[in-house]
Enzyme design. Sequence first.
Site, PDB file in Angstrom:
ATOM      1  N   ARG A 102       0.691  -1.244  -0.066  1.00  0.00           N
ATOM      2  CA  ARG A 102      -0.106  -0.077  -0.196  1.00  0.00           C
ATOM      3  C   ARG A 102       0.853   0.977  -0.004  1.00  0.00           C
ATOM      4  O   ARG A 102       1.745   1.384   0.840  1.00  0.00           O
ATOM      5  CB  ARG A 102      -0.819  -0.105   1.416  1.00  0.00           C
ATOM      6  N   HIS A 129      -7.619   0.959  -6.150  1.00  0.00           N
ATOM      7  CA  HIS A 129      -7.819   0.109  -4.989  1.00  0.00           C
ATOM      8  C   HIS A 129      -8.527  -1.152  -5.100  1.00  0.00           C
ATOM      9  O   HIS A 129      -9.698  -1.729  -5.192  1.00  0.00           O
ATOM     10  CB  HIS A 129      -8.361   0.863  -3.934  1.00  0.00           C
ATOM     11  N   GLN A 132     -10.460  -3.784  -2.786  1.00  0.00           N
ATOM     12  CA  GLN A 132     -11.615  -3.241  -2.200  1.00  0.00           C
ATOM     13  C   GLN A 132     -12.622  -3.696  -3.113  1.00  0.00           C
ATOM     14  O   GLN A 132     -13.762  -4.276  -2.756  1.00  0.00           O
ATOM     15  CB  GLN A 132     -11.236  -1.932  -1.822  1.00  0.00           C
ATOM     16  N   ASP A 224     -17.085   7.374  -0.685  1.00  0.00           N
ATOM     17  CA  ASP A 224     -15.871   7.469  -0.037  1.00  0.00           C
ATOM     18  C   ASP A 224     -15.657   8.675   0.463  1.00  0.00           C
ATOM     19  O   ASP A 224     -16.043   9.798   0.287  1.00  0.00           O
ATOM     20  CB  ASP A 224     -14.781   7.035  -1.061  1.00  0.00           C
ATOM     21  N   CYS A 264     -16.261   2.069   1.254  1.00  0.00           N
ATOM     22  CA  CYS A 264     -15.033   1.233   1.502  1.00  0.00           C
ATOM     23  C   CYS A 264     -14.674   1.572   2.911  1.00  0.00           C
ATOM     24  O   CYS A 264     -13.993   0.496   3.429  1.00  0.00           O
ATOM     25  CB  CYS A 264     -13.850   1.695   0.603  1.00  0.00           C
ATOM     26  N   ARG A 292     -13.835  -8.454   2.366  1.00  0.00           N
ATOM     27  CA  ARG A 292     -12.140  -7.787   2.163  1.00  0.00           C
ATOM     28  C   ARG A 292     -11.274  -9.240   2.263  1.00  0.00           C
ATOM     29  O   ARG A 292     -10.549  -9.762   1.702  1.00  0.00           O
ATOM     30  CB  ARG A 292     -11.516  -7.069   2.967  1.00  0.00           C
TER      31      ARG A 292
HETATM   32  N1   CP Z   1     -10.977   0.250   2.999  1.00  0.00           N
HETATM   33  C1   CP Z   1      -9.782   0.118   3.327  1.00  0.00           C
HETATM   34  O1   CP Z   1      -8.897  -0.152   2.374  1.00  0.00           O
HETATM   35  O2   CP Z   1      -9.877   0.339   4.459  1.00  0.00           O
HETATM   36  P1   CP Z   1      -8.053   0.415   5.204  1.00  0.00           P
HETATM   37  O3   CP Z   1      -7.672   1.903   4.708  1.00  0.00           O
HETATM   38  O4   CP Z   1      -8.544   0.512   6.744  1.00  0.00           O
HETATM   39  O5   CP Z   1      -7.174  -0.707   4.948  1.00  0.00           O
HETATM   40  N1  NVA Z   2      -9.885   6.972  -1.093  1.00  0.00           N
HETATM   41  C1  NVA Z   2      -9.336   6.672   0.302  1.00  0.00           C
HETATM   42  C2  NVA Z   2      -9.681   5.034   0.298  1.00  0.00           C
HETATM   43  C3  NVA Z   2      -9.280   4.425   1.604  1.00  0.00           C
HETATM   44  C4  NVA Z   2      -9.717   3.043   1.697  1.00  0.00           C
HETATM   45  C5  NVA Z   2      -7.899   6.860   0.383  1.00  0.00           C
HETATM   46  O1  NVA Z   2      -7.297   6.652  -0.537  1.00  0.00           O
HETATM   47  O2  NVA Z   2      -7.726   7.303   1.347  1.00  0.00           O
END
Ligand code: CP
Ligand code: NVA
Length: 306
Positions: A102, A129, A132, A224, A264, A292
């Site tokens: 990530r 993502h 997700q 989101d 999400c 997930r």
């Molecule tokens: N939705 C999601 O990816 O959550 P986290 O940021 O907690 O991993």
């Molecule tokens: N769009 C958000 C998603 C978090 C899971 C971010 O990138 O912070």
Amino acid sequence: MTDLISLNDLTTEQIYEILDLADKLKKDNKEGREHHILKGQTLGMIFTKSSTRTRVSFEVGMYQLGGSALFLSSNDIQLGRGEPISDTAQVLSRFLNGIMIRTFKHSDVIELADYASIPVINGLTDDEHPCQVLADLQTIREHKGQLKGLKLAYIGDGNNMAHSLLHGCAKTGIDIAIASPEGYTCGQRFVDDAKAAAEKSGSKVIMTSDPVEAISDADVVYSDTWASMGQETEKEIRAKIFAPYTIDKKLFANAKKDAIFMHCLPAYRGYEVTEDVIDGPNSVIFDEAENRLHAQKAVLVKLMAR
Ligand code: CP
Ligand code: NVA
């Protein structure tokens, strides 16, 4: 399938194979049957951004599959001090059986995968993502019994979630309508890729700035955060610009009566969605979060099983 970097890289058939396996693994898990398919294997998980769901679901998923997972915070590994991605990829490939990452730049994930000799999974970048959205598709199918022919409305920022939803919906034949304020729309190449996929699957891609137009007759309503990780300093200005995009009861009433609400997470109640919607009877956010685990176990098996 050697990596999972973008849903755009997967065929419709590959997406359905993952979803079918995810359903099977979920059922087996609920009925107490675990399959130690990844016995003795280790997944390294590199994080340069925060996470609750991604970290915990990947870690637990590896344990349930008989393997183990290592949390590698970029604050603690040499990558964070400037060790090249190419060297990191080659070193980690000597110890591990897979890497989940990530991070901010999508190109960093592609570079990592180019140099790694083991599967690389995108656990979120600024652009996409995919994990997700696999869980989201599993959740939609559970609640609606189908994917093809549905309409999903995404209201808000044209961000990583919107991009992966474009890919995932277009490939599985879901009509997708995205409403974002001017200046915060999706990247054009994501829209173009989705339109090309939608042509094949027979679905529609609708890009608008009008939230009512997007949400009308939707089966699935998605939101989101307005300020993603890395955009914290823009939070206030975005709150003003995005105010007409809050999903409240009045806006939600334009969707189908039995529409489900998805997010999400993490969610910011009172901003992108009001409490009565996200905590209301149509919300499926915790099923979505749970999936997930199951969807990613399917990805891990597809990529890592020997
Ligand atoms: N939705 C999601 O990816 O959550 P986290 O940021 O907690 O991993
Ligand atoms: N769009 C958000 C998603 C978090 C899971 C971010 O990138 O912070």
